[in-house]
Design an enzyme around this catalytic site. Structure first.
Site, PDB file in Angstrom:
ATOM      1  N   HIS A 194       0.814  -1.008   0.055  1.00  0.00           N
ATOM      2  CA  HIS A 194       0.025  -0.039  -0.010  1.00  0.00           C
ATOM      3  C   HIS A 194       0.883   1.510  -0.042  1.00  0.00           C
ATOM      4  O   HIS A 194       0.683   1.992  -0.965  1.00  0.00           O
ATOM      5  CB  HIS A 194      -1.024  -0.059   1.225  1.00  0.00           C
ATOM      6  CG  HIS A 194      -1.625  -1.128   1.148  1.00  0.00           C
ATOM      7  ND1 HIS A 194      -3.080  -1.363   0.762  1.00  0.00           N
ATOM      8  CD2 HIS A 194      -1.649  -2.189   2.220  1.00  0.00           C
ATOM      9  CE1 HIS A 194      -3.564  -2.410   0.877  1.00  0.00           C
ATOM     10  NE2 HIS A 194      -2.773  -2.897   2.077  1.00  0.00           N
TER      11      HIS A 194
HETATM   12  O1  RIB Z   1      -4.777  -0.099   4.729  1.00  0.00           O
HETATM   13  C1  RIB Z   1      -3.530  -0.134   4.475  1.00  0.00           C
HETATM   14  C2  RIB Z   1      -2.934   0.553   5.495  1.00  0.00           C
HETATM   15  O2  RIB Z   1      -3.056   0.448   6.840  1.00  0.00           O
HETATM   16  C3  RIB Z   1      -1.351   0.907   5.159  1.00  0.00           C
HETATM   17  O3  RIB Z   1      -0.905   2.340   5.639  1.00  0.00           O
HETATM   18  C4  RIB Z   1      -0.699   0.181   6.245  1.00  0.00           C
HETATM   19  O4  RIB Z   1       0.521   0.521   6.597  1.00  0.00           O
HETATM   20  C5  RIB Z   1      -1.926   0.208   7.334  1.00  0.00           C
HETATM   21  O5  RIB Z   1      -1.229   1.474   7.987  1.00  0.00           O
END
Ligand code: RIB
Ligand code: CA
Length: 333
Positions: free
Chosen positions: A262
């Site tokens: 992500h």
């Molecule tokens: O949903 C994904 C996000 O939530 C990313 O930033 C992961 O590191 C968590 O913080």
């Protein structure tokens, strides 16, 4: 007719012939496995990113551990010149939640965690944001938000005029077409502090969201993990070890052929925006207790005929992301 044509040519000449100035960047983060990959990518790109500071927030794990992990990433990347400021230890209003089941109790999967050498910078991250953004030239500082938006929200509440110092805020968060990953409706960063996200949205800063709609299209694969491993240095080995442990949760949950990285997509967007595409839309956030708590309501088709308030990124070039990540990891040790 001639004027627009000349303007267009002028843009093309400007865009192609002059190396853009480095982006003045603050990275707000809750490391976190994918946060560390994002931090490596950013710290390996000093020509394009002038990282003013890393600010940490509670999220994936508690603040003490997200702050330690940010310091560890900095040490591993050989960038102890970048100060790390610890910020908010809990969300604005809601009960704290964490994601240790995804990122491990230490907030970092697949690698040995130890106490880093270099300490935190003196002072709280929220005060650092207030002081730095207040003193900044108008619209000069970019903020990459890789976790819950608590720090920036607190800074904006304390001194709203700091918004003037912000060029743009690029957020990993939210979900619309994809559905949520912490509830059916909500993505973790928004669910962990929707009130903070509402404060940032209401501030009127230029806002870009990279939601699960795009990050779930930028998945690892055996070939891409081999590509990273072939960089064959410590940094790439750490990234592969982290990812091999981190992606199993989402691959099992969604039955996907690979796992999303992500937060790395935010840094890739800053480095190579041409890898991504989206649409300016109107977005709102649900902070009411209930099944849609933390949901981002993305009006992709403009049904409400409301003015757009975010750039909602929905497409990305997965191989382009991993090519960029591999090339930049090769610059580290
Ligand atoms: O949903 C994904 C996000 O939530 C990313 O930033 C992961 O590191 C968590 O913080
Ligand atoms: Ca994160």
């Amino acid at each position: 007719m001639l004027k627009p044509l000349l303007q267009g040519i002028a843009f093309m000449v400007t865009a192609t012939s002059v190396q853009a100035a480095p982006i003045d960047l603050i990275i707000d983060t809750d490391p976190g496995a994918d946060d560390v990959v994002a931090l490596f990518l950013a710290m390996a790109s000093p020509d394009e990113l002038n990282i003013r500071a890393i600010t940490t927030v509670a999220g994936n794990v508690r603040l003490e551990k997200t702050s330690r992990n940010a310091r560890l990433a900095r040490e591993w990347a050989g960038r102890e010149d970048v100060p790390v400021y610890a910020g908010a230890g809990r969300p604005l209003l809601r009960k704290p939640i964490y994601a240790a089941e995804v990122h491990g109790e230490e907030g970092l999967t697949g690698v040995e965690v130890k106490e880093p050498k270099a300490p935190l910078a003196q002072g709280n991250a929220v005060q650092y944001l207030v002081d730095t953004l207040s003193a900044a030239k108008p619209h000069s500082i970019t903020i990459a938000m890789l976790g819950p938006q608590t720090n920036l929200a607190l800074a904006l509440v304390q001194r709203p005029e700091i918004a003037k110092g912000i060029k743009q805020v690029v957020v990993m968060g939210g979900a619309h077409f994809n559905g949520g990953n912490i509830t059916p409706a909500a993505e973790f960063n928004l669910y962990a502090d929707p009130h903070a996200a509402e404060v940032v949205l209401a501030s009127g800063v230029q806002l870009t969201y990279l939601p699960l709609d795009v990050t779930h299209k930028l998945l690892t694969s055996d070939a891409r993990l081999k590509q990273l491993a072939a960089v064959n240095n410590q940094a790439s080995k750490r990234v592969v070890d982290i990812l091999n442990a981190y992606i199993t949760h989402d691959m099992d949950l969604y039955g996907m052929p690979g796992g999303p990285v992500h937060d790395a997509s935010v840094i890739a967007y800053l480095l190579k925006p041409e890898l991504f595409s989206g649409r300016r839309i109107h977005m709102s956030i649900d902070s009411r207790e209930g099944p849609t708590f933390g949901q981002t309501i993305a009006d992709w088709y403009g049904v409400l005929k409301q003015p757009a308030n975010v750039l909602w990124v929905e497409q990305g070039d997965a191989q382009g992301l991993f090519d960029l990540l591999s090339a930049r990891l090769a610059r580290l040790e």
